[in-house]
Write a protein that holds these residues in place. Structure first.
Motif, PDB file in Angstrom:
ATOM      1  N   ASP A  56      62.128  62.772-102.607  1.00  0.00           N
ATOM      2  CA  ASP A  56      62.019  61.525-101.857  1.00  0.00           C
ATOM      3  C   ASP A  56      62.474  61.661-100.407  1.00  0.00           C
ATOM      4  N   GLN A  57      62.959  62.864-100.024  1.00  0.00           N
ATOM      5  CA  GLN A  57      63.348  63.110 -98.632  1.00  0.00           C
ATOM      6  C   GLN A  57      62.292  63.904 -97.866  1.00  0.00           C
ATOM      7  N   VAL A  58      61.299  64.410 -98.576  1.00  0.00           N
ATOM      8  CA  VAL A  58      60.327  65.312 -97.950  1.00  0.00           C
ATOM      9  C   VAL A  58      59.489  64.593 -96.908  1.00  0.00           C
ATOM     10  N   TYR A  59      59.072  63.370 -97.177  1.00  0.00           N
ATOM     11  CA  TYR A  59      58.186  62.656 -96.250  1.00  0.00           C
ATOM     12  C   TYR A  59      58.843  62.490 -94.875  1.00  0.00           C
ATOM     13  N   LEU A  60      60.111  62.177 -94.848  1.00  0.00           N
ATOM     14  CA  LEU A  60      60.793  61.947 -93.566  1.00  0.00           C
ATOM     15  C   LEU A  60      61.396  63.223 -92.988  1.00  0.00           C
ATOM     16  N   HIS A  61      61.668  64.213 -93.833  1.00  0.00           N
ATOM     17  CA  HIS A  61      62.304  65.462 -93.370  1.00  0.00           C
ATOM     18  C   HIS A  61      61.411  66.639 -93.760  1.00  0.00           C
ATOM     19  N   ASN A  62      60.348  66.877 -92.998  1.00  0.00           N
ATOM     20  CA  ASN A  62      59.375  67.902 -93.399  1.00  0.00           C
ATOM     21  C   ASN A  62      59.104  68.936 -92.314  1.00  0.00           C
ATOM     22  N   GLN A  63      59.996  69.046 -91.356  1.00  0.00           N
ATOM     23  CA  GLN A  63      59.867  70.094 -90.347  1.00  0.00           C
ATOM     24  C   GLN A  63      61.014  71.089 -90.492  1.00  0.00           C
ATOM     25  N   PHE A  64      60.735  72.314 -90.082  1.00  0.00           N
ATOM     26  CA  PHE A  64      61.714  73.386 -90.266  1.00  0.00           C
ATOM     27  C   PHE A  64      62.132  73.966 -88.920  1.00  0.00           C
ATOM     28  N   GLN A  65      63.390  74.367 -88.877  1.00  0.00           N
ATOM     29  CA  GLN A  65      63.907  75.079 -87.711  1.00  0.00           C
ATOM     30  C   GLN A  65      64.790  76.210 -88.222  1.00  0.00           C
ATOM     31  N   ASN A  66      64.425  77.441 -87.850  1.00  0.00           N
ATOM     32  CA  ASN A  66      65.130  78.624 -88.340  1.00  0.00           C
ATOM     33  C   ASN A  66      65.197  78.654 -89.871  1.00  0.00           C
ATOM     34  N   GLY A  67      64.099  78.229 -90.496  1.00  0.00           N
ATOM     35  CA  GLY A  67      64.010  78.299 -91.947  1.00  0.00           C
ATOM     36  C   GLY A  67      64.689  77.166 -92.694  1.00  0.00           C
ATOM     37  N   LYS A  68      65.316  76.246 -91.972  1.00  0.00           N
ATOM     38  CA  LYS A  68      66.013  75.130 -92.616  1.00  0.00           C
ATOM     39  C   LYS A  68      65.282  73.822 -92.319  1.00  0.00           C
ATOM     40  N   VAL A  69      65.348  72.902 -93.283  1.00  0.00           N
ATOM     41  CA  VAL A  69      64.730  71.593 -93.079  1.00  0.00           C
ATOM     42  C   VAL A  69      65.457  70.892 -91.942  1.00  0.00           C
ATOM     43  N   SER A  70      64.693  70.508 -90.921  1.00  0.00           N
ATOM     44  CA  SER A  70      65.311  69.905 -89.735  1.00  0.00           C
ATOM     45  C   SER A  70      64.322  68.969 -89.055  1.00  0.00           C
ATOM     46  N   GLY A  71      64.511  67.688 -89.241  1.00  0.00           N
ATOM     47  CA  GLY A  71      63.683  66.716 -88.529  1.00  0.00           C
ATOM     48  C   GLY A  71      62.384  66.400 -89.233  1.00  0.00           C
ATOM     49  N   GLY A  72      61.520  65.730 -88.491  1.00  0.00           N
ATOM     50  CA  GLY A  72      60.266  65.226 -89.025  1.00  0.00           C
ATOM     51  C   GLY A  72      60.112  63.768 -88.628  1.00  0.00           C
ATOM     52  N   ARG A  73      59.498  62.986 -89.486  1.00  0.00           N
ATOM     53  CA  ARG A  73      59.295  61.566 -89.188  1.00  0.00           C
ATOM     54  C   ARG A  73      60.610  60.795 -89.107  1.00  0.00           C
ATOM     55  N   ILE A  74      61.666  61.363 -89.660  1.00  0.00           N
ATOM     56  CA  ILE A  74      62.967  60.702 -89.587  1.00  0.00           C
ATOM     57  C   ILE A  74      63.389  60.480 -88.138  1.00  0.00           C
ATOM     58  N   GLU A  75      62.925  61.351 -87.243  1.00  0.00           N
ATOM     59  CA  GLU A  75      63.266  61.199 -85.828  1.00  0.00           C
ATOM     60  C   GLU A  75      62.685  59.909 -85.264  1.00  0.00           C
ATOM     61  N   TYR A  76      61.467  59.565 -85.693  1.00  0.00           N
ATOM     62  CA  TYR A  76      60.855  58.324 -85.226  1.00  0.00           C
ATOM     63  C   TYR A  76      61.516  57.112 -85.867  1.00  0.00           C
ATOM     64  N   VAL A  77      61.940  57.269 -87.122  1.00  0.00           N
ATOM     65  CA  VAL A  77      62.658  56.176 -87.787  1.00  0.00           C
ATOM     66  C   VAL A  77      63.961  55.884 -87.041  1.00  0.00           C
ATOM     67  N   ARG A  78      64.679  56.943 -86.699  1.00  0.00           N
ATOM     68  CA  ARG A  78      65.930  56.755 -85.947  1.00  0.00           C
ATOM     69  C   ARG A  78      65.668  56.171 -84.569  1.00  0.00           C
ATOM     70  N   LEU A  79      64.621  56.689 -83.914  1.00  0.00           N
ATOM     71  CA  LEU A  79      64.294  56.223 -82.569  1.00  0.00           C
ATOM     72  C   LEU A  79      64.017  54.727 -82.552  1.00  0.00           C
ATOM     73  N   PHE A  80      63.171  54.267 -83.473  1.00  0.00           N
ATOM     74  CA  PHE A  80      62.804  52.855 -83.450  1.00  0.00           C
ATOM     75  C   PHE A  80      63.906  51.969 -84.030  1.00  0.00           C
ATOM     76  N   SER A  81      64.755  52.507 -84.860  1.00  0.00           N
ATOM     77  CA  SER A  81      65.934  51.744 -85.283  1.00  0.00           C
ATOM     78  C   SER A  81      66.831  51.465 -84.088  1.00  0.00           C
ATOM     79  N   ILE A  82      66.995  52.488 -83.242  1.00  0.00           N
ATOM     80  CA  ILE A  82      67.797  52.311 -82.018  1.00  0.00           C
ATOM     81  C   ILE A  82      67.134  51.301 -81.091  1.00  0.00           C
ATOM     82  N   ILE A  83      65.795  51.396 -80.955  1.00  0.00           N
ATOM     83  CA  ILE A  83      65.075  50.450 -80.094  1.00  0.00           C
ATOM     84  C   ILE A  83      65.245  49.023 -80.605  1.00  0.00           C
ATOM     85  N   ALA A  84      65.179  48.841 -81.932  1.00  0.00           N
ATOM     86  CA  ALA A  84      65.358  47.497 -82.511  1.00  0.00           C
ATOM     87  C   ALA A  84      66.735  46.947 -82.167  1.00  0.00           C
ATOM     88  N   VAL A  85      67.756  47.800 -82.295  1.00  0.00           N
ATOM     89  CA  VAL A  85      69.120  47.368 -81.962  1.00  0.00           C
ATOM     90  C   VAL A  85      69.222  47.065 -80.467  1.00  0.00           C
TER      91      VAL A  85
END
Length: 790
Positions: free
Chosen positions: A262-291
């Protein structure tokens, strides 16, 4: 007592119509935007979160260790799932799923449809709990001739799910499958949608590489037993693959890992072989914008309320003299704030209903307003109370602290602390607005850069159609016929999607290669005329040519491959790819064949004019694409009558690679504009109040000869200073944030000074326009009226 609070609040709303209108407008717009964003965030966070066994579902990923980097991806060997079930006791079940859906021509009777589907292990329906309307999870894809279809596919072919059971469907005019199950159409909150599923055994009959450990591609999902520690299973997985295949180079090896499904959809990018980022970055970005937007709206309320505090000072003084204690006054002012917020929430809900179709269009979602869910109204209540308390707390504390003696002697004026606090709030809200505007400029420029970048080939007027059915065996004849059609300039073949090549190999050897060197090469097959059709440039040697029969056994490299292999004169050198030795006959200038987030990778092209998969590439003459497609449709019907004619435009496929960026760009434009609108509403309210407070001063100045311009300058100077301070504070914050965002792209724009100048200049112009509107009105007022009582 409570009733009297609301009566007083109502009276103040009516007596101060402009002040109330500005406050309610700002709050309602801010709340509507924030609520829409939070609905989007909730939707994103809920994707793939409602499957059966979701707390025990995991996805396997690979970490590939190369000489100079670590690559992470979800591709795994085909036999992995069965071996995991045998060898790791904590794994209750494991299934394989095809990496990507196939567009398949399904036929039943005289009806043929293109349907998107996949292949999977028999345990798929039991593991994920897809609801079945007909059939059982165990028998859904239990044999190599069974197929499970969706409800809408069953309706399209057979009228209803009941009639579909046991019926025969022909796949790609090659093989017949019997419908063994009908599953309910997958809901919108599922990331991977399909309308048919065949068994893994049936899929492997046509793709033998799926049965080998040396190739990766399929996706592996595991269901852990209850009370299993996933960390323990992850450790057992790390070197699991090494037990079945020994990596060919000391500089290359593969490890496996687990990620909660259930975390794959939002965290599906890799950096140095580790799961790092993805759509979660946009979720965080727009959460900040909403606030941000909600904060800007709340700041407006506090600013306007404290600014009008002098006008309510007498009311506070009289109430205190008559015995009102401070706690009662605080409750009164908080109640007014809550009434205003409640009205704003009602208007915000109406705005949401009106704006939701537009919002869904931009975000490409199907979000609906959950009016029937008690939790939604609970959240609305919490938001109303929180916003009301935040916006009303400081004004309530400030107003209730007035000294009644000073108030009634008319010696009350705003203290320095209150003035500085109000100015600080103005600066803060414009800092937030400027960050949004600057971010919007950077995102827009990056998207424009992506769309207009020279990719090394011409993506305009380039069409591709899948190689399927009779086109596999009749490709040469089809190509000769197609090139004669009006509007067709060139025809060729490639084994993959031309804008997202994804066929790699590390099995490359060449003279002078260090034994520990391991490089991942892209390795597509391409036919004659590929260079002409794509409009690529040859740097050295030549591309595959009919004039040289031995070219079929050779290879064509790109410049990055030449560099990585250390060749100085590559043409004529011998290389071995996956055991096949051949001569380098040419070198192509580098061209982008993937997203610009990634640097250009080394490529080795192998001749493949007669492959049984891939795409036929066609370049049309400018302005004649429609005519060419109409003619092409008739030709395909003649050569491949059992398959519907389908095609894709390369430029559209390229733009789809940046779908997230385009959505972010559009939303940023909207929200940055609304943030400025709300900020300027507050600025307008403050300038109106300031003009009212200085009415007599303005009148005296005019009598003494002051011009309209000088009075405008008098009223505007303080506010413009605050905006300029906001620009100075926002610029470094915005630069840091957007510079970090741009790090996700291998090819990106440079942040320039003019971007800060445009963002700051835009805010200053809007602020000047807002201030000038009321300043001119105050400056041109008749001084006789303002001085009549003196």
């Amino acid at each position: 007592m409570v009733k009297s609070y609301f009566k007083t609040a109502q009276r103040n709303l009516v007596n101060n119509k402009v002040h109330s209108l500005i406050n309610i407008s700002g709050l309602s717009v801010g709340l509507a935007c924030s609520l829409l964003i939070f609905l989007w965030v909730q939707n994103e966070s809920g994707i793939d979160g409602s499957f059966k066994n979701d707390t025990r579902l995991y996805k396997v990923y690979e970490r590939e260790y190369y000489q100079d980097h670590i690559n992470g991806n979800y591709d795994t060997p085909g036999p992995l799932a069965e071996e995991l079930k045998k060898e790791i006791p904590e794994v209750q079940d494991a299934v394989m799923l095809q990496e990507e859906n196939d567009q398949t021509a399904l036929q039943s009777g005289d009806k043929t449809l293109k349907v998107e589907g996949t292949g999977a292990s028999p345990g798929l329906f039991g593991m994920f709990g897809y609801p079945l309307l007909q059939g059982t999870p165990a028998s859904a894809i239990g044999s190599n001739v069974s197929v499970a279809i969706s409800e809408k596919t069953a309706d399209a072919f057979f009228g209803n799910p009941q009639n579909a059971m046991g019926k025969t469907i022909r796949f790609n005019n090659k093989k017949d499958f019997k419908v063994s199950a009908v599953f309910k159409d997958l809901p919108a909150n599922v990331s991977r949608k399909f309308d048919y599923v065949i068994s893994w055994e049936a899929l492997g009959q046509d793709q033998h590489w799926l049965k080998t450990w040396s190739n990766s591609g399929p996706l592996t999902y595991v269901l852990l037993r209850e009370h299993t520690d996933p960390t323990l299973v992850d450790k057992k997985l790390t070197y699991f693959r090494s037990s079945y295949i020994h990596d060919s180079s000391a500089a290359y090896h593969v490890e496996l890992g687990l990620q909660k499904f259930d975390q794959v959809y939002l965290h599906n990018q890799f950096q140095n072989g580790k799961v790092s980022g993805g759509r979660i970055e946009y979720v965080r970005l727009f959460s900040i914008i909403a606030v941000f937007i909600l904060l800007i709206a709340c700041i407006n309320f506090m600013n306007l309320t404290t600014a009008r505090s002098v006008k309510r000072a007498k009311e506070v003084g009289v109430r205190k003299v008559l015995g009102a204690v401070r706690s009662v006054l605080i409750k009164q002012f908080i109640s007014e704030s809550l009434v205003l917020t409640a009205l704003a929430v009602v208007i915000a809900l109406v705005l949401m209903i009106l704006l939701l179709p537009v919002f869904n269009g931009i975000t490409q979602k199907q979000i609906s307003l959950p009016f029937n869910q008690p939790s939604f109204w609970g959240n609305i209540f919490i938001l109303t109370m929180t916003t009301g308390l935040i916006s009303g707390s400081y004004p309530a504390l400030y107003l209730s602290a007035f000294n009644p003696v000073k108030v009634l002697k008319r010696v009350t004026k705003l203290g320095a602390g209150a003035v500085w606090f109000r100015k600080g709030l103005v600066v803060f809200q414009f800092v937030l607005s400027l960050i949004l505007i600057f971010g919007t400029i950077v995102v827009s420029k990056q998207i424009l850069f992506i769309q207009n970048r020279n990719l090394g080939y011409d993506k305009e007027n380039l069409v591709y159609i899948p190689v399927e059915g009779e086109l596999v065996s009749r490709y040469s004849t089809f190509k000769n016929e197609a090139i004669q059609l009006p509007g067709i300039q060139s025809v060729s073949f490639i084994s993959d999607n031309p804008v997202n090549l994804d066929q790699g190999t590390i099995g490359v050897d060449w003279e002078g290669r260090h034994p520990n060197t391991s490089i991942l090469f892209e390795h597509p097959d391409a036919g004659y005329d590929f260079v002409n059709t794509m409009k690529l440039q040859v740097a050295e040697g030549h591309y595959f040519s009919r004039d040289f029969p031995t070219d079929k056994d050779g290879y064509v490299l790109n410049q990055t491959a030449v560099k990585n292999m250390g060749f100085t004169n590559p043409v004529g050198k011998m290389i071995t790819v996956n055991g096949r030795r051949g001569e380098v006959i040419g070198v192509l200038k580098d061209f982008n064949f993937r997203s610009l987030r990634e640097p250009i990778k080394p490529m080795i092209i192998q001749f493949g004019e007669t492959e049984d998969f891939g795409n036929i590439l066609l370049r049309t003459e400018p302005g004649k694409t429609k005519q060419a497609l109409d003619n092409l449709a008739m030709l395909c019907k003649q050569f491949n009558p059992a398959f519907p004619f389908t095609y894709s435009f390369t430029d559209e496929a390229y733009h789809k690679l940046y779908n997230n960026e385009q959505i972010v760009g559009k939303l940023s434009n909207v929200f940055a504009s609304l943030a400025i609108f709300i900020s300027c509403l507050g600025l307008l309210g403050l300038i109106i109040f300031t003009a009212e407070q200085r009415t007599k001063e303005i009148g005296i100045r005019k009598v003494l000869g002051a011009s309209v311009g000088s009075i405008m300058q008098l009223l505007s100077a303080d506010f413009l200073k605050l905006v300029l301070i906001a620009i100075l504070l926002a610029s470094p914050i915005a630069w840091l944030a957007m510079n970090d965002w741009l790090k996700g792209y291998a090819y990106k724009i440079n942040i320039s000074f003019w971007m800060f100048a445009v963002a700051g200049g835009l805010v200053v112009l809007i602020a000047v326009f807002t201030i000038s509107f009321q300043a001119i009105k105050a400056a041109m007022a008749n001084p006789v009226k303002s001085l009549r009582t003196e």
